[in-house]
Every structure is written in structure tokens, then in C-alpha cells.
Design an enzyme around this catalytic site. Structure first.
Site, short mmCIF file in Angstrom:
data_model
loop_
_atom_site.label_atom_id
_atom_site.label_comp_id
_atom_site.label_asym_id
_atom_site.label_seq_id
_atom_site.Cartn_x
_atom_site.Cartn_y
_atom_site.Cartn_z
N TYR A 1 2.04 2.37 13.79
CA TYR A 1 2.66 3.36 12.93
C TYR A 1 2.07 4.74 13.18
O TYR A 1 0.87 4.93 13.30
CB TYR A 1 2.59 2.98 11.45
CG TYR A 1 1.25 2.53 10.93
CD1 TYR A 1 0.45 3.39 10.19
CD2 TYR A 1 0.81 1.22 11.14
CE1 TYR A 1 -0.77 2.97 9.68
CE2 TYR A 1 -0.40 0.78 10.64
CZ TYR A 1 -1.19 1.67 9.91
OH TYR A 1 -2.40 1.25 9.42
N HIS B 1 0.83 -1.19 0.00
CA HIS B 1 0.00 0.00 0.00
C HIS B 1 0.87 1.26 0.00
O HIS B 1 1.87 1.32 0.72
CB HIS B 1 -0.91 0.01 1.22
CG HIS B 1 -1.74 -1.23 1.35
ND1 HIS B 1 -2.09 -1.77 2.58
CD2 HIS B 1 -2.30 -2.04 0.41
CE1 HIS B 1 -2.82 -2.86 2.38
NE2 HIS B 1 -2.96 -3.05 1.08
#
Length: 466
Positions: A129, A66
Site C-alpha cells: 500500500y 485500523h
């Protein structure tokens, strides 16, 4: 591991961060994100605004590849993960790959436009993240097939293994040959129709260009609605420069809106969206009593125009990534002093010009080149004086040079004082702004970055020859 370290990779901007783990029989502790230490070692100060967690129930769970339009800082909380990245940005590094096994002791900084993928190597894996923009549901970003032959990612658990679980969406992602590369963020020129705006558009030909009819930067709603996430740099060449009219009630309001309110709104947007803001200011923020004006001189404007520009200067310096460029006596395309003097010379007129205002011309070509230099070289953010170089001259001396270059005698330009020149206007009740008598800008800081502006008389000859 006892020291924090940062390592580059084959993908520009993708950084591996080795994190010290401090543990005992109870477990371990780590500083997963430590801005001061990491920035000091070279990690971009990317300004995270969101923290996401991903839990993978079973070994073999595989996600990606992605690509998102933001930077991220990826680390593992529990377990181990094989991680791979593919550069999906337009440019020479498009298609570059990098992979690494990461556990709690390794983190990776991933720049905007680099595709990411993860394969859980243990049951119950958790990775987190930080990202520096908010996720927008429904938006589609570039993706790459996990099996792409060009990337040839060495998955520890083969993708055909019964252990591997991949979503239907990720199974359908295209091969690299069919991926549309992510373009870099853009540059926006505000005030593109003005003298400086036109010069900037030649130096930044790929920049988006707007004027007030397209983006009213003094309107909070218009500024808030603009798609700033598409941009990296904003060049503000818009200003109200009618110095004398600024002394009228209507001009005062217009000057403050254009020169103070608008830069303040841009500075707020720049801070919120991590933009680099380039704003152009004026020698009129000083009273002209210094022999040479340095960037650090306290502001001391005489008139409304200078006061509004000084307020804009203060506002712009509140945003971290700013280049505040102070300039003087700007000459470019359109009506200006040099072209007026040439026209008078051609018409046989012998004017009187003030000789007690001293400074240097700044040609918009020089100003635009200096701005490009600051941006491309990554000069330290802050305030820079920019004008052409050479010995300072009075307006009368510059007019005399224009006359000589136009085939007239320098003696045809008479000298007068600022007070005498404006006496008739004052007697007639016309608005007149006070002028700084000394507008000489110190260029030491600019020259220290490696940019030496051309001599003003050399630039004047070239300008008139064109």
C-alpha cells in the site's frame, strides 16, 4: 481484463480499481500505480510518500480494523486477500461498510478515516500500500473490533476458525458504539484579527484562527513546526497594507517579509502537506493602464507594496492546490475609506477626493463569501479576481455616495487629481506610493463558477445601514 477501470462503492471516496494483467507462460505484468491514467479516470491525485508491504505467512492471518489519517492505495502482489472497510469518519456515512476479494488484478483507493482490514486467503500472501503521509511511531489512531456486530463483516474464514490468527491488540479493539469518529481535517485562518480575517471567521466558524503572535508565517522555523497534517485548507488573510510606508527603508523590508516571504513559506508547506492555499492579493500588482485587469494580465507593479504582493503571487502559484484571489479597495470592520467619509460627513467637513482613480469596492463579506464558494464548489485551482460588481466609480464618486447616504449633498465632495492630492505630502518629504489609476478587475472568471458579487452601491448601502 484489458482496460483500467475505477468503480465507486458504498463508502464515499472508497474506489475499486480494476487493473489489467498482461501475462504469458512466464507470468504477468501490471501497472500497479499509474498516476496519469488513474487520475484521468477519477482517482484523487493523492501524492504518495511511502510504500509499505505486508507479508502473511499463513492463510487466515487477519489484520484490522485500523483507521489512519492518510489516504492509501492497496494492491496485492502475491495471493488473494479478503478486504473489508468501515467508514470511521464523522458524518452521515459513519459505519458504512464495503468488502471485496482482491488479487493482483484489483486495487482499492482508501480515503483518510476509513478503517481497513485484511484476511489472507492463501499462504504466502503479500499486499502493498502506498500512503501519502509518513507513519509516526507511537501515535494511536481509531480502530474497530473485527467481530463488531454492527459492521457484520462476512469473513470468508470465520474468525473462530482454528485457521484464523489475530493479534492480541486487534482482539481488544472497541465496538463501533465506542469508537470516536475521526474528524475531518481543519481549516486555518491566518491573520484572523484583520478586516478580512474577521469576515472569514464568520463564514468559516469552525476554522482555527491565528495571528502573527501565534504563528509567524514569515519565520521558516515556525512554519515548519506547525502541525499542518491536521489541516486541509489555509486561508491567508495576513498582509502588510501600509502602501505609502512601504516606500520607506523599514517599510520596504516589512512589506517584502509579509507579502512575499510569508506566502512563499506557506506555499512550500502547502505543497509538502497537500494543502489548499487561499491567498489574497491586490490590484496593486498592476500599473493601472488596462481598461479591465484580467487574471492573465502580466504583472506590472508600480510601488514597493505592489512589487511585494506580485512576488507573493508568483510564490503562491508554485503550489498545485491554490486559489490566488486578487481584490481591490477592501472595506470591512475597522478603519477604512467609507467610514472615514461618513465621519467627515457627520462632522460637517467637505473634503477633496481623487477622481482619477477608478475601480470597485470590495466588501469583506463579499470577499469571504466568494472564497467559500470557490472552496465548496471545487472550482478549478488558479487565479480569480474578486470585487463587488456594478459600474466602476472613482473614489470621489464613492465618497459622494457616502455623503448622500449620510444626509449630506454629493456636491460637498470636491474632485481633485491624485497628483494634486499628494502634492503637499511630496513637498513635505513624506513617503508616497504610486497608485494604479485604473483598478477595475474583470469578474468573468469568477462569475463562470456561479458566483455573482453584489453591486458595490447596493453593498455600500447595506454596510452603512449596519
Amino acid at each position: 481484463m484489458t482496460e483500467l477501470t475505477i468503480e465507486p462503492t458504498a463508502i464515499p471516496g472508497l474506489l475499486v480499481v480494476r487493473l489489467p494483467l498482461h501475462g504469458d507462460s512466464r507470468g504477468w505484468f501490471k501497472e500497479n500505480w499509474q498516476r496519469e491514467k488513474m487520475v484521468a479516470l477519477g482517482l484523487p491525485d493523492f501524492g504518495p510518500v511511502q510504500n509499505n508491504m505486508s507479508f502473511n505467512a499463513k492463510r487466515g492471518a487477519t489484520r484490522g480494523i485500523h483507521t489512519e489519517p492518510w489516504d492509501k492505495f492497496v494492491s496485492v502482489a502475491v495471493g488473494r486477500v479478503f478486504a473489508a472497510w468501515v467508514d470511521m469518519r464523522a458524518g452521515d456515512s459513519f459505519g458504512n461498510t464495503f468488502s471485496i476479494e482482491i488479487g493482483p488484478d484489483v486495487a482499492v483507493f482508501v480515503p483518510r478515516g476509513v478503517g481497513n482490514s485484511y484476511q489472507a486467503l492463501e499462504d504466502g500472501t503479500v499486499y502493498s500500500y502506498l500512503v501519502n503521509d509518513h507513519y509516526v511511531p507511537g501515535k494511536v489512531y481509531p480502530a474497530l473490533n473485527l467481530r463488531d456486530e454492527t459492521a457484520a463483516i462476512p469473513w470468508p474464514i470465520p474468525l473462530d476458525s482454528a485457521e484464523v490468527e489475530i493479534s492480541d491488540k486487534d482482539q481488544a479493539n472497541p465496538r463501533l458504539a465506542d469508537v470516536v469518529p475521526m474528524q475531518p481535517k481543519k481549516t486555518l485562518i491566518v491573520g484572523a484579527k484583520g478586516q478580512l480575517g474577521r469576515a472569514l471567521s464568520r463564514v468559516f466558524p469552525d476554522a482555527d484562527q491565528v495571528d502573527l503572535d501565534e504563528l509567524d508565517i514569515s519565520d521558516p522555523a515556525a512554519v515548519a513546526a506547525w502541525p499542518w497534517q491536521e489541516y486541509a485548507v489555509v486561508l491567508n488573510a495576513a498582509a502588510y497594507t501600509a502602501v505609502d510606508l512601504a516606500e520607506t527603508p523599514e517599510g520596504r523590508r516589512t512589506s517584502w517579509v509579509a507579502n512575499a516571504t510569508a506566502p512563499a513559506l506557506l506555499a512550500h508547506a502547502a505543497t509538502e502537506h497537500r494543502l489548499t492555499l487561499v491567498h489574497v492579493s491586490s490590484d496593486y500588482v498592476f500599473d493601472g493602464t488596462a481598461t479591465r485587469h484580467t487574471e492573465d494580465e502580466p504583472l506590472s507593479p508600480l510601488g514597493v507594496y505592489g512589487q511585494s504582493k506580485a512576488a507573493g503571487d508568483i510564490a503562491v502559484q508554485t503550489t498545485p492546490r491554490h486559489y490566488l484571489v486578487r481584490t481591490s479597495w477592501v472595506i470591512g470592520e475597522g478603519k477604512n475609506f467609507v467610514l472615514t467619509m461618513r465621519s467627515l460627513a457627520e462632522q460637517g467637513v467637505s473634503p477633496s477626493v481623487v477622481s482619477d482613480q477608478i475601480g470597485r469596492l470590495t466588501f469583506t463579506t463579499t470577499l469571504a463569501d466568494a472564497i467559500a464558494h470557490l472552496l465548496t464548489t471545487g472550482a478549478p485551482y488558479g487565479v480569480y479576481n474578486v470585487s463587488n460588481g456594478g459600474d466602476p466609480l472613482s473614489w470621489q464618486a464613492i465618497a459622494a455616495e457616502v455623503f448622500a447616504l449620510s444626509g449630506r449633498s454629493k456636491d460637498d465632495v470636491a474632485a481633485t487629481t491624485t497628483e494634486d492630492y499628494f502634492k503637499g505630502a511630496v513637498d513635505a518629504g513624506k513617503p508616497i506610493s504610486p497608485r494604479p489609476l485604473n483598478s477595475v478587475l474583470d469578474l468573468t472568471r469568477l462569475e463562470a463558477t456561479g458566483f455573482t458579487p453584489p453591486d458595490q452601491l447596493t453593498a455600500l448601502r447595506a454596510y452603512l445601514a449596519e
